[in-house]
Scaffold this motif. Structure first.
Motif, PDB file in Angstrom:
ATOM      1  N   GLN A 281       0.851  -1.197   0.000  1.00  0.00           N
ATOM      2  CA  GLN A 281       0.000   0.000   0.000  1.00  0.00           C
ATOM      3  C   GLN A 281       0.881   1.239   0.000  1.00  0.00           C
ATOM      4  OE1 GLN A 281      -3.034   0.396   3.157  1.00  0.00           O
ATOM      5  NE2 GLN A 281      -2.585   2.574   3.223  1.00  0.00           N
ATOM      6  N   PHE A 282       0.554   2.187  -0.873  1.00  0.00           N
ATOM      7  CA  PHE A 282       1.323   3.438  -0.927  1.00  0.00           C
ATOM      8  C   PHE A 282       0.449   4.506  -1.557  1.00  0.00           C
ATOM      9  CE2 PHE A 282       2.069   0.986  -4.723  1.00  0.00           C
ATOM     10  CZ  PHE A 282       2.005   1.897  -5.767  1.00  0.00           C
ATOM     11  N   GLN A 283       0.905   5.758  -1.458  1.00  0.00           N
ATOM     12  CA  GLN A 283       0.170   6.868  -2.063  1.00  0.00           C
ATOM     13  C   GLN A 283       0.897   7.362  -3.306  1.00  0.00           C
ATOM     14  OE1 GLN A 283      -2.210   9.477   0.755  1.00  0.00           O
ATOM     15  NE2 GLN A 283      -0.290   9.264   1.886  1.00  0.00           N
ATOM     16  N   LYS A 284       0.101   7.874  -4.235  1.00  0.00           N
ATOM     17  CA  LYS A 284       0.684   8.317  -5.498  1.00  0.00           C
ATOM     18  C   LYS A 284      -0.203   9.406  -6.095  1.00  0.00           C
ATOM     19  CE  LYS A 284       1.165   5.159  -8.845  1.00  0.00           C
ATOM     20  NZ  LYS A 284       0.607   5.483 -10.190  1.00  0.00           N
ATOM     21  N   VAL A 285       0.420  10.316  -6.820  1.00  0.00           N
ATOM     22  CA  VAL A 285      -0.314  11.284  -7.635  1.00  0.00           C
ATOM     23  C   VAL A 285      -0.178  10.825  -9.084  1.00  0.00           C
ATOM     24  CG1 VAL A 285      -0.399  13.653  -8.475  1.00  0.00           C
ATOM     25  CG2 VAL A 285      -0.033  13.200  -6.040  1.00  0.00           C
ATOM     26  N   GLY A 387       3.078  11.028 -10.934  1.00  0.00           N
ATOM     27  CA  GLY A 387       3.594  12.381 -10.859  1.00  0.00           C
ATOM     28  C   GLY A 387       3.773  12.944  -9.448  1.00  0.00           C
ATOM     29  N   LEU A 388       4.300  12.238  -8.447  1.00  0.00           N
ATOM     30  CA  LEU A 388       5.075  10.999  -8.484  1.00  0.00           C
ATOM     31  C   LEU A 388       4.522   9.992  -7.464  1.00  0.00           C
ATOM     32  CD1 LEU A 388       8.515  12.818  -8.157  1.00  0.00           C
ATOM     33  CD2 LEU A 388       7.649  11.851 -10.270  1.00  0.00           C
ATOM     34  N   ALA A 389       5.229   8.856  -7.311  1.00  0.00           N
ATOM     35  CA  ALA A 389       4.950   7.949  -6.201  1.00  0.00           C
ATOM     36  C   ALA A 389       5.394   8.625  -4.906  1.00  0.00           C
ATOM     37  CB  ALA A 389       5.689   6.627  -6.402  1.00  0.00           C
ATOM     38  N   ALA A 390       4.424   8.884  -4.009  1.00  0.00           N
ATOM     39  CA  ALA A 390       4.716   9.724  -2.836  1.00  0.00           C
ATOM     40  C   ALA A 390       5.665   9.058  -1.849  1.00  0.00           C
ATOM     41  CB  ALA A 390       3.409  10.098  -2.132  1.00  0.00           C
ATOM     42  N   GLY A 391       5.482   7.770  -1.585  1.00  0.00           N
ATOM     43  CA  GLY A 391       6.341   7.082  -0.625  1.00  0.00           C
ATOM     44  C   GLY A 391       7.791   7.041  -1.070  1.00  0.00           C
TER      45      GLY A 391
END
Length: 419
Positions: A281-285, A387-391
């Motif tokens: 699990q991760f956050q991304k824009v 834009g981008l992978a936050a982690g």
């Protein structure tokens, strides 16, 4: 999916495509050809039988109007009805297998994509900035974060299992700041419209962007409801316009969304088992574009630069690589990976993947556009990129901005977001 004309008219091009992508065996070409030939034969037989039946129906009507015997003609008509039913039933049997095989054929690669067998054959297109220099041995982010008490992997495992984590204090604030920086940059300077959509989607959405049916086992499923947790916001964003015809005057459409992302398969076994690089699990824009076909590869260059600018704002050294034929995802016609330098890990790490899918996704999701009034709709081209992978961005900031005292300097671009 690819244009079905390639299956009908040039199946050899598919065989060559699979060889170029190092995917020989993924699709049974001989079976595909046999099924396609049988389908075409059945459709032809059905059409011929239907035409003859219609002709007989007129003759039967004429005979009955004259009160003449039409039993022989009615018997022939019934035979044609039986033939139509046999063809229709057999077509239905073939259709599911044929459709799944059609969906499994990868996209055709752009001519600019180099041939290669693995990621080792990906050429570096450009680099930006320089590697930072330290007067001490830089730590990997997972050790630095643990020592600072801002990354807690043990409690992540306790809560959910391996490859889950918990942010505490500064790490949570900093990732939130990174996400806000990215959304502001893309919406205010790059012209994207921010969207917030579901993190859970139906099977049609996963099929539309290419995750299903081939990679169904790689994602988290909610079987009871026939839904899946999204692997990326690419899925809800691209499927916003599924089964729609867009007006050409609206193109290009540029949208962005921040989301949590869920991946059952978190990369290669035994690789990056520690830290934030490969997690479930991760956050991304996400950045997504719908464009006219003639502009799609120019739009890919712009999208890639939009993603790069986040790293430039953060003053993080990176390089851009062009993926070779064997390393390009099945749905993509051309992909650039942006790889950020991680001094604690002493290597580059992918932080964004920017792809042009030509009409591959649009065919699956039935997304078309009309150039002008009265003109026949055509398939749009779709693009997306992280834009981008936050982690991973957080991990890169931690490693590049660490201090000899075991802390982290806040990058100038993030200070306004962390007041």
């Amino acid at each position: 999916m690819i244009d079905p004309k390639h299956i009908k008219e040039d199946i050899e091009s598919i065989r060559k495509l699979l060889e170029k992508r190092n995917m020989t065996g993924v699709v049974d070409i001989e079976r595909l050809k046999t099924m396609n030939d049988e389908r075409r034969s059945l459709i032809q037989k059905s059409d011929e039988a239907r035409e003859k039946k219609n002709r007989l129906s007129k003759e039967i009507g004429q005979k009955k109007a004259k009160k003449e015997n039409a039993d022989d003609l009615m018997k022939q008509s019934q035979d044609f009805s039986d033939e139509i039913k046999r063809c229709t039933d057999r077509l239905a049997e073939l259709e599911e297998e044929f459709t799944e095989m059609h969906l499994s054929i990868p996209n055709f690669l752009d001519a600019s994509v180099p041939e290669g067998k693995s990621e080792a054959d990906n050429p570096v297109v450009r680099t930006w900035g320089e590697k930072p220099r330290f007067s001490f041995q830089p730590k990997p982010h997972y050790d630095l974060g643990t020592d600072m008490g801002i990354l807690d992997f043990e409690r992540g495992v306790k809560l959910a299992g391996t490859r889950f984590y918990v942010y505490m204090g500064l790490a949570a604030r900093m990732e939130r700041a990174i996400i806000n920086l990215m959304l502001d940059l893309h919406t205010k300077e790059h012209g994207y419209t921010e969207v917030f959509g579901p993190f859970i989607v139906n099977d049609e959405s996963m099929t539309g962007t290419g995750q299903f049916p081939k990679f169904k086992d790689e994602y988290y499923r909610i079987e009871r409801d026939g839904l899946s947790l999204i692997p990326t916001a690419e899925v809800p964003l691209t499927n916003l316009y599924r089964d729609e015809i867009l007006e050409g005057s609206r193109l290009p459409i540029k949208i962005t969304m921040q989301s949590a992302c869920f991946r059952r398969e978190a990369g290669a076994a035994g690789k990056d088992t520690r830290g934030l690089i490969r997690v479930h699990q991760f956050q991304k824009v996400e950045l997504v574009k719908f464009v006219e076909p003639s502009t799609s590869f120019d739009e890919l260059e712009k999208l890639t630069h939009d993603a790069e600018e986040v790293l430039q704002k953060l003053n993080l050294h990176y390089r851009v690589v062009l993926l070779c034929s064997a390393d390009t995802s099945a749905s993509s016609a051309k992909t650039y990976d942006i790889e950020v330098w991680m001094p604690g890990l002493d290597r580059y790490v992918e932080i964004s993947s920017c792809s042009c899918f030509t009409d591959y996704q649009a065919r699956r999701a039935k997304i078309r556009y009309r150039k002008g009034q009265g003109q026949k709709p055509e398939f749009v081209h779709t693009l997306n990129g992280s834009g981008l992978a936050a982690g991973r961005t957080l991990a890169a900031v931690m490693e590049n901005y660490q201090t000899a005292e075991g802390g982290i300097e806040i990058p100038e671009a993030l200070k306004a977001y962390m007041k």
